[in-house]
Scaffold this active site. Structure first.
Site, PDB file in Angstrom:
ATOM      1  N   HIS A  98      -7.089  -2.802  -0.489  1.00 36.56           N
ATOM      2  CA  HIS A  98      -7.900  -4.150  -0.067  1.00 36.56           C
ATOM      3  C   HIS A  98      -9.497  -3.329   0.418  1.00 36.56           C
ATOM      4  O   HIS A  98     -10.561  -4.435   0.880  1.00 36.56           O
ATOM      5  CB  HIS A  98      -7.112  -3.758   1.427  1.00 36.56           C
ATOM      6  CG  HIS A  98      -7.770  -5.012   1.576  1.00 36.56           C
ATOM      7  ND1 HIS A  98      -6.599  -6.107   2.929  1.00 36.56           N
ATOM      8  CD2 HIS A  98      -8.131  -6.431   1.825  1.00 36.56           C
ATOM      9  CE1 HIS A  98      -7.179  -7.318   3.220  1.00 36.56           C
ATOM     10  NE2 HIS A  98      -7.706  -7.684   2.839  1.00 36.56           N
ATOM     11  N   ASP A 121      -2.997 -10.068   7.107  1.00 35.01           N
ATOM     12  CA  ASP A 121      -2.684  -8.221   7.402  1.00 35.01           C
ATOM     13  C   ASP A 121      -2.253  -7.783   8.500  1.00 35.01           C
ATOM     14  O   ASP A 121      -2.523  -9.093   9.884  1.00 35.01           O
ATOM     15  CB  ASP A 121      -4.083  -8.236   7.125  1.00 35.01           C
ATOM     16  CG  ASP A 121      -4.194  -6.192   6.594  1.00 35.01           C
ATOM     17  OD1 ASP A 121      -3.432  -5.717   7.033  1.00 35.01           O
ATOM     18  OD2 ASP A 121      -5.132  -5.802   5.851  1.00 35.01           O
ATOM     19  N   HIS A 123      -3.358  -5.030   9.799  1.00 33.87           N
ATOM     20  CA  HIS A 123      -3.881  -4.347  10.287  1.00 33.87           C
ATOM     21  C   HIS A 123      -5.531  -5.503  10.075  1.00 33.87           C
ATOM     22  O   HIS A 123      -5.963  -6.236   9.421  1.00 33.87           O
ATOM     23  CB  HIS A 123      -4.746  -3.222   9.194  1.00 33.87           C
ATOM     24  CG  HIS A 123      -3.119  -2.519   8.917  1.00 33.87           C
ATOM     25  ND1 HIS A 123      -2.325  -2.950   7.302  1.00 33.87           N
ATOM     26  CD2 HIS A 123      -2.336  -1.125   9.230  1.00 33.87           C
ATOM     27  CE1 HIS A 123      -0.839  -1.605   7.058  1.00 33.87           C
ATOM     28  NE2 HIS A 123      -1.167  -1.040   8.870  1.00 33.87           N
ATOM     29  N   ASP A 125      -8.630  -3.141   9.340  1.00 38.43           N
ATOM     30  CA  ASP A 125      -9.360  -2.773   8.247  1.00 38.43           C
ATOM     31  C   ASP A 125     -10.594  -3.130   8.937  1.00 38.43           C
ATOM     32  O   ASP A 125     -11.678  -3.570   8.161  1.00 38.43           O
ATOM     33  CB  ASP A 125      -9.285  -3.587   6.961  1.00 38.43           C
ATOM     34  CG  ASP A 125      -8.057  -3.525   6.347  1.00 38.43           C
ATOM     35  OD1 ASP A 125      -7.099  -2.831   6.651  1.00 38.43           O
ATOM     36  OD2 ASP A 125      -7.133  -4.504   5.474  1.00 38.43           O
ATOM     37  N   HIS A 138     -10.212   1.809   2.533  1.00 35.65           N
ATOM     38  CA  HIS A 138      -9.250   0.664   2.894  1.00 35.65           C
ATOM     39  C   HIS A 138      -9.397   0.105   4.029  1.00 35.65           C
ATOM     40  O   HIS A 138      -8.559  -1.093   4.188  1.00 35.65           O
ATOM     41  CB  HIS A 138      -8.115   0.661   2.003  1.00 35.65           C
ATOM     42  CG  HIS A 138      -6.390   0.848   2.364  1.00 35.65           C
ATOM     43  ND1 HIS A 138      -5.504   0.918   2.165  1.00 35.65           N
ATOM     44  CD2 HIS A 138      -6.881   2.311   3.469  1.00 35.65           C
ATOM     45  CE1 HIS A 138      -4.484   1.436   2.859  1.00 35.65           C
ATOM     46  NE2 HIS A 138      -5.825   2.521   3.570  1.00 35.65           N
ATOM     47  N   ASP A 226      -3.394  -9.617   2.877  1.00 30.65           N
ATOM     48  CA  ASP A 226      -2.724  -8.035   2.386  1.00 30.65           C
ATOM     49  C   ASP A 226      -1.468  -8.542   2.527  1.00 30.65           C
ATOM     50  O   ASP A 226      -0.919  -9.025   3.391  1.00 30.65           O
ATOM     51  CB  ASP A 226      -3.270  -6.773   3.531  1.00 30.65           C
ATOM     52  CG  ASP A 226      -2.876  -5.806   3.123  1.00 30.65           C
ATOM     53  OD1 ASP A 226      -1.483  -5.380   2.596  1.00 30.65           O
ATOM     54  OD2 ASP A 226      -3.765  -4.967   3.478  1.00 30.65           O
ATOM     55  N   ASP A 228       1.239  -7.056   3.573  1.00 30.50           N
ATOM     56  CA  ASP A 228       1.345  -6.096   4.147  1.00 30.50           C
ATOM     57  C   ASP A 228       1.497  -6.683   5.423  1.00 30.50           C
ATOM     58  O   ASP A 228       2.689  -6.652   6.759  1.00 30.50           O
ATOM     59  CB  ASP A 228       1.034  -4.035   4.589  1.00 30.50           C
ATOM     60  CG  ASP A 228      -0.121  -4.226   5.034  1.00 30.50           C
ATOM     61  OD1 ASP A 228      -0.849  -5.363   6.092  1.00 30.50           O
ATOM     62  OD2 ASP A 228      -0.985  -3.146   4.849  1.00 30.50           O
ATOM     63  N   GLU A 271      -2.817  -5.085  -2.139  1.00 25.07           N
ATOM     64  CA  GLU A 271      -2.455  -3.970  -1.482  1.00 25.07           C
ATOM     65  C   GLU A 271      -0.413  -3.472  -2.115  1.00 25.07           C
ATOM     66  O   GLU A 271       0.670  -3.794  -1.494  1.00 25.07           O
ATOM     67  CB  GLU A 271      -1.778  -3.525   0.172  1.00 25.07           C
ATOM     68  CG  GLU A 271      -3.239  -3.784   0.520  1.00 25.07           C
ATOM     69  CD  GLU A 271      -3.375  -2.017   0.774  1.00 25.07           C
ATOM     70  OE1 GLU A 271      -2.967  -1.038  -0.074  1.00 25.07           O
ATOM     71  OE2 GLU A 271      -5.352  -1.881   0.565  1.00 25.07           O
TER      72      GLU A 271
HETATM   73  N1  ARG Z   1      -6.151   0.972  10.648  1.00 26.34           N
HETATM   74  C1  ARG Z   1      -5.685   2.179   9.337  1.00 26.34           C
HETATM   75  C2  ARG Z   1      -6.780   2.861   9.166  1.00 26.34           C
HETATM   76  O1  ARG Z   1      -7.764   2.684   9.066  1.00 26.34           O
HETATM   77  C3  ARG Z   1      -4.594   1.512   8.438  1.00 26.34           C
HETATM   78  C4  ARG Z   1      -5.853   0.979   7.545  1.00 26.34           C
HETATM   79  C5  ARG Z   1      -4.174  -0.130   6.842  1.00 26.34           C
HETATM   80  N2  ARG Z   1      -5.341  -0.707   5.741  1.00 26.34           N
HETATM   81  C6  ARG Z   1      -4.408  -1.851   4.581  1.00 26.34           C
HETATM   82  N3  ARG Z   1      -5.729  -1.950   3.738  1.00 26.34           N
HETATM   83  N4  ARG Z   1      -3.168  -1.403   4.054  1.00 26.34           N
HETATM   84  O2  ARG Z   1      -6.460   4.024   7.806  1.00 26.34           O
HETATM   85 MN    MN Z   2      -5.376  -4.631   4.568  1.00 30.94          MN
HETATM   86 MN    MN Z   3      -2.475  -4.144   5.749  1.00 29.67          MN
END
Ligand code: ARG
Ligand code: MN
Ligand code: MN
Ligand code: MN
Length: 302
Positions: A98, A121, A123, A125, A138, A226, A228, A271
Site C-alpha cells: 500500500h 483498510d 489500518h 496507513d 506501507h 487494501d 486486508d 496487498e
Molecule cells: N500500522 C502498522 C505499521 O505502520 C501496520 C500497517 C499496515 N499497512 C498496510 N498497508 N497493510 O507498520
Molecule cells: Mn493499507
Molecule cells: Mn491494511
C-alpha cells in the site's frame, strides 16, 4: 470507457515477500477479460518494471526502510497514473503493497486537483517518520500525501502534499497505532471503524462517508482498497491480516455504492499476497480481489 491497468509488482514498503506477485496473479486469474466483459476498453502494457534498488545502496533514513526504493517506485507510478488520468482513462493500480498509494494518489491529484480519497483498510496507513514503530512505509503513505512529517525528507521531495484532511475518509479501520489515533484526532480526518460499520450498517456508513468527503457528489473519487480491510476469513492471503473485518458483501457494497456515484476516477487494489497461506486461500483472495474490482467498475447483481 477505458481502464488503464497499472500492474505494480512491488513489495518494498513492507518486509513480506510475495505481495509483488499480487498483480501477476490478479491478471492471470482473468481480471482483464472480466473487465472487457463489463464493456471496458482495457489498456494494459504489461506490469511495470522498477529498477531494483538493493538494500545495500538503500540504508534506512531514520526509521524508514527501503526509503529510496519506495520513493522512486511511487514517483514513477505517480507519473503513469497522472498520464492515464489526464487522457480521461481510469487508472486501475494493482499492488503490490500500500505504499504505492503515495504514487497513485499523487497522480490522481495532479490530474484532478479537486478529487477526494476513500480509503478502505484495517489500518490508517498515516504513520509519520516519527510515529512509525515498524519503519514499513506501507503504513505511512497518507502522512506523506498530507505533508504531516515535521522534517522534510529530501528523498521524498517530489511528493506534493496536496491531500487535505476533509478530502479523505476511512472505512474499515480496526488496527490503528497510538500515534495514528492522535494524528486522526488532530487533523480531524473522518474515519468509520468497524465499530461504526457494526453500529450503523454498511449502507449508512458509505452514505455518511460520501456526505463528508463529497457532499454534492461532484468531486472525482479515488478509491484505495487494501484487501486486508476484509475479514481474514474472506481474504486470508495478505501480509497484515486483522480479525473482525468487513464481510464479503460489505466490501462489495462499498465498491458498488462508489461506482453508483458516477464519480470514480481511479482505483487501487492493494496487498494481495499470493505467497501467504495455502493454495485455496490464495485462490480465494485473488478471486475476491477480482470481484471487488468488478464491483467498483460497474458489475451489478441484477
Ligand atoms: N500500522 C502498522 C505499521 O505502520 C501496520 C500497517 C499496515 N499497512 C498496510 N498497508 N497493510 O507498520
Ligand atoms: Mn493499507
Ligand atoms: Mn491494511
Ligand atoms: Mn501503463
Amino acid at each position: 470507457m477505458t481502464a488503464s491497468v497499472v500492474g505494480c509488482p512491488f513489495s518494498g514498503g513492507q518486509p513480506r515477500l510475495g505481495v509483488d506477485k499480487g498483480p501477476i496473479h490478479l491478471v492471470e486469474a482473468g481480471l482483464l477479460d472480466q473487465l472487457v466483459g463489463l464493456d471496458w476498453k482495457v489498456n494494459f502494457d504489461g506490469h511495470h518494471q522498477f529498477e531494483e534498488i538493493t538494500a545495500a545502496n538503500d540504508p534506512p533514513i531514520g526509521k524508514l526502510k527501503n526509503p529510496r526504493f519506495v520513493s522512486k517506485v511511487c514517483e514513477s507510478v505517480a507519473k503513469v497514473v497522472e498520464g492515464h488520468a489526464k487522457k480521461g482513462e481510469l487508472p486501475l493500480t494493482l499492488g503490490g503493497d500500500h505504499s504505492l498509494a503515495m504514487g497513485t494518489i499523487s497522480g490522481t491529484l495532479a490530474a484532478h486537483p479537486d478529487a477526494c480519497v476513500i480509503w478502505i483498510d484495517a489500518h490508517a496507513d498515516i504513520n509519520t517518520a516519527e510515529t512509525t514503530d515498524s519503519g514499513n512505509i506501507h503504513g505511512m503513505p497518507v502522512s506523506f500525501l498530507m505533508g504531516l512529517n515535521s522534517q522534510t525528507i529530501p528523498e521524498f521531495s517530489w511528493v506534493n502534499p496536496a491531500l487535505k484532511p476533509d478530502r479523505i475518509v476511512y472505512i474499515g479501520l480496526r488496527d490503528v497505532d497510538q500515534g495514528e489515533k492522535r494524528i486522526l484526532k488532530e487533523t480531524g480526518i473522518k474515519a468509520f471503524s468497524m465499530h461504526e460499520v457494526d453500529k450503523y450498517g454498511i449502507g449508512k456508513v458509505v452514505e455518511m462517508a460520501l456526505d463528508h468527503v463529497n457532499p454534492k457528489r461532484d468531486r472525482p473519487i479515488h478509491l484505495s482498497f487494501d484487501v486486508d480491510a476484509l475479514d481474514p476469513s474472506v481474504a486470508p492471503s495478505t501480509g497484515t491480516p486483522v480479525r473482525g473485518g468487513l464481510t464479503f458483501r460489505e466490501g462489495h457494497y462499498i465498491c458498488e455504492a462508489i461506482w453508483e456515484t458516477g464519480c470514480l476516477v481511479a482505483l487501487d487494489l492493494m496487498e494481495v499476497n499470493p505467497s501467504l497461506e495455502d493454495a485455496d486461500s490464495v485462490q480465494q483472495t485473488v478471486a475476491v480481489g477480482c470481484s471487488l474490482v468488478r464491483s467498483a467498475l460497474g458489475e451489478t447483481l441484477l
